[in-house]
Design a protein around this motif. Structure first.
Motif, PDB file in Angstrom:
ATOM      1  N   VAL A  84       0.843  -1.205   0.000  1.00 43.80           N
ATOM      2  CA  VAL A  84       0.000   0.000   0.000  1.00 43.80           C
ATOM      3  C   VAL A  84       0.876   1.252   0.000  1.00 43.80           C
ATOM      4  CG1 VAL A  84      -1.678   1.321   1.349  1.00 43.80           C
ATOM      5  CG2 VAL A  84      -1.943  -1.161   1.103  1.00 43.80           C
ATOM      6  N   ARG A  85       1.894   1.261   0.848  1.00 46.33           N
ATOM      7  CA  ARG A  85       2.776   2.430   0.928  1.00 46.33           C
ATOM      8  C   ARG A  85       3.471   2.694  -0.395  1.00 46.33           C
ATOM      9  NH1 ARG A  85       8.091   1.221   3.941  1.00 46.33           N
ATOM     10  NH2 ARG A  85       8.456   0.363   1.851  1.00 46.33           N
TER      11      ARG A  85
ATOM     12  N   ARG B 136       1.064   4.061  -2.972  1.00 45.85           N
ATOM     13  CA  ARG B 136       0.669   5.441  -2.662  1.00 45.85           C
ATOM     14  C   ARG B 136       1.739   6.446  -3.075  1.00 45.85           C
ATOM     15  NH1 ARG B 136      -3.304   6.872   0.868  1.00 45.85           N
ATOM     16  NH2 ARG B 136      -1.965   8.496   1.726  1.00 45.85           N
ATOM     17  N   ARG B 137       2.967   5.990  -3.156  1.00 45.87           N
ATOM     18  CA  ARG B 137       4.057   6.885  -3.544  1.00 45.87           C
ATOM     19  C   ARG B 137       4.048   7.206  -5.040  1.00 45.87           C
ATOM     20  NH1 ARG B 137       9.025   4.051  -0.135  1.00 45.87           N
ATOM     21  NH2 ARG B 137       8.588   5.058   1.892  1.00 45.87           N
TER      22      ARG B 137
ATOM     23  N   GLU C 256      -4.578   6.583  -7.521  1.00 46.22           N
ATOM     24  CA  GLU C 256      -5.536   6.909  -6.460  1.00 46.22           C
ATOM     25  C   GLU C 256      -5.924   5.576  -5.831  1.00 46.22           C
ATOM     26  OE1 GLU C 256      -7.578   9.677  -4.188  1.00 46.22           O
ATOM     27  OE2 GLU C 256      -6.474  10.186  -6.012  1.00 46.22           O
ATOM     28  N   LEU C 257      -5.407   5.321  -4.630  1.00 45.39           N
ATOM     29  CA  LEU C 257      -5.575   4.018  -4.001  1.00 45.39           C
ATOM     30  C   LEU C 257      -6.842   3.980  -3.152  1.00 45.39           C
ATOM     31  CD1 LEU C 257      -3.899   1.406  -4.052  1.00 45.39           C
ATOM     32  CD2 LEU C 257      -2.906   2.096  -1.875  1.00 45.39           C
ATOM     33  N   SER C 258      -7.583   2.888  -3.285  1.00 44.09           N
ATOM     34  CA  SER C 258      -8.798   2.689  -2.494  1.00 44.09           C
ATOM     35  C   SER C 258      -8.674   1.382  -1.723  1.00 44.09           C
ATOM     36  CB  SER C 258     -10.028   2.647  -3.412  1.00 44.09           C
ATOM     37  OG  SER C 258     -11.186   2.258  -2.705  1.00 44.09           O
TER      38      SER C 258
END
Length: 300
Positions: A110-111, A114-115, A120-122
């Motif tokens: 996830v990290r 996100r970088r 656009e992470l859900s």
């Protein structure tokens, strides 16, 4: 039923006066009254008590208002998020997960995603069964769970098998030992999640059942953290995936089991037959590294 009916209802519920509500909605009172009556007929319950003293919400109306407000708020948030995504020209990537897999290396995936500037992470906390449904509906792109589910539209990959360990209250007679299932079965058992089933709870029960052991299920919890709190309170013991021990809790001690083969798979689910997007390829590359680290004992 349309969203406008929910908006009309919420304004009337707030004003408790059709005339005032109609003024706020910039419409006349008779059409508004008809819309609310039609809504009640569709719902199958009276939402307002009408009397000479005015309007009052019925118990059904109070319940309906609470949920209608949540729906309208969710719609507004979704619209705003969609506008933001369109302005930023970022691709949406959805990940579903069961809580028990979020204590290991999944947060690193996830990290890293996100970088990335174009993502656009859900994130959605879902059971494995719910993940399958969400994948088929396009609400998520990748799911992480523990159950094998046969569905022609979804492919599942076992990333690794994770040992189960016992969570005990501090000072428990089994603390510092490597107990057998027979020894564990002597103590009250806490299961999670309580629902929906099937789940990890059924896997745990199956472990004892296959050895001909009966267990006393003293409590069921929906969340692993709740189960651990119950353990810390001395209510019983529970079995958890090994990665859960990375989160230290007061009043809890973890012990490995004598039978090292007792484990739970960590499974990644994706839509079958879909050509991987560039974003999916990047997520798979990150995941491959994390799985290799897990298999070889190298943790970041």
């Amino acid at each position: 039923m349309e969203l406008r009916h929910l908006r009309y209802f919420c304004i009337v519920a707030e004003e408790l006066n059709f005339t005032c509500a109609a003024e706020r909605l910039h419409m006349s009172q008779p059409p508004l009254s008809r819309q609310i009556k039609q809504l009640e007929q569709e719902v199958g319950a009276e939402l307002f008590e009408r009397s000479s003293r005015g309007l009052r919400l019925t118990p059904s109306g109070v319940f309906f208002q609470q949920h209608a407000l949540q729906i309208l708020e969710k719609v507004e948030v979704t619209i705003e998020a969609t506008r933001h995504m369109a302005r930023s020209k970022r691709a949406l990537f959805g990940i579903g997960f069961v809580p028990s897999v979020f204590y290991g290396q999944l947060p690193i995936l996830v990290r890293d995603l996100r970088r990335m500037d174009n993502v656009e992470l859900s994130l959605a906390e879902l059971t494995t069964v719910q993940q399958i449904q969400a994948l088929k509906a396009g609400r998520i792109d990748m799911g992480f769970g523990r159950l094998r589910i046969d569905d022609p539209d979804v492919e599942q990959e076992i990333l690794f098998d994770e040992p189960l360990i016992a969570a005990l209250s501090s000072g428990h007679p089994l603390e510092g030992t490597t107990p057998t299932c027979e020894e564990l079965a002597r103590y009250p058992l806490i299961l999670f999640p309580a629902k929906p089933r099937p789940s990890l709870a059924d896997m745990v029960l199956g472990i004892f059942r296959r050895q001909g052991l009966k267990v006393e299920v003293v409590q069921e919890a929906n969340e692993v953290q709740t189960a651990l709190s119950l353990v810390a309170s001395g209510i019983g013991i529970t079995l958890v995936p090994e990665q859960v021990k990375r989160v230290q809790r007061d009043g809890i001690t973890y012990v490995a089991l004598a039978d090292k083969s007792i484990s739970s798979p960590v499974i990644c689910s994706r839509r079958r037959g879909e050509k991987p997007s560039a974003l999916m390829q990047e997520a798979n590359t990150i995941l491959d590294v994390l799985v290799e680290n897990r298999r070889t004992g190298r943790y970041p």
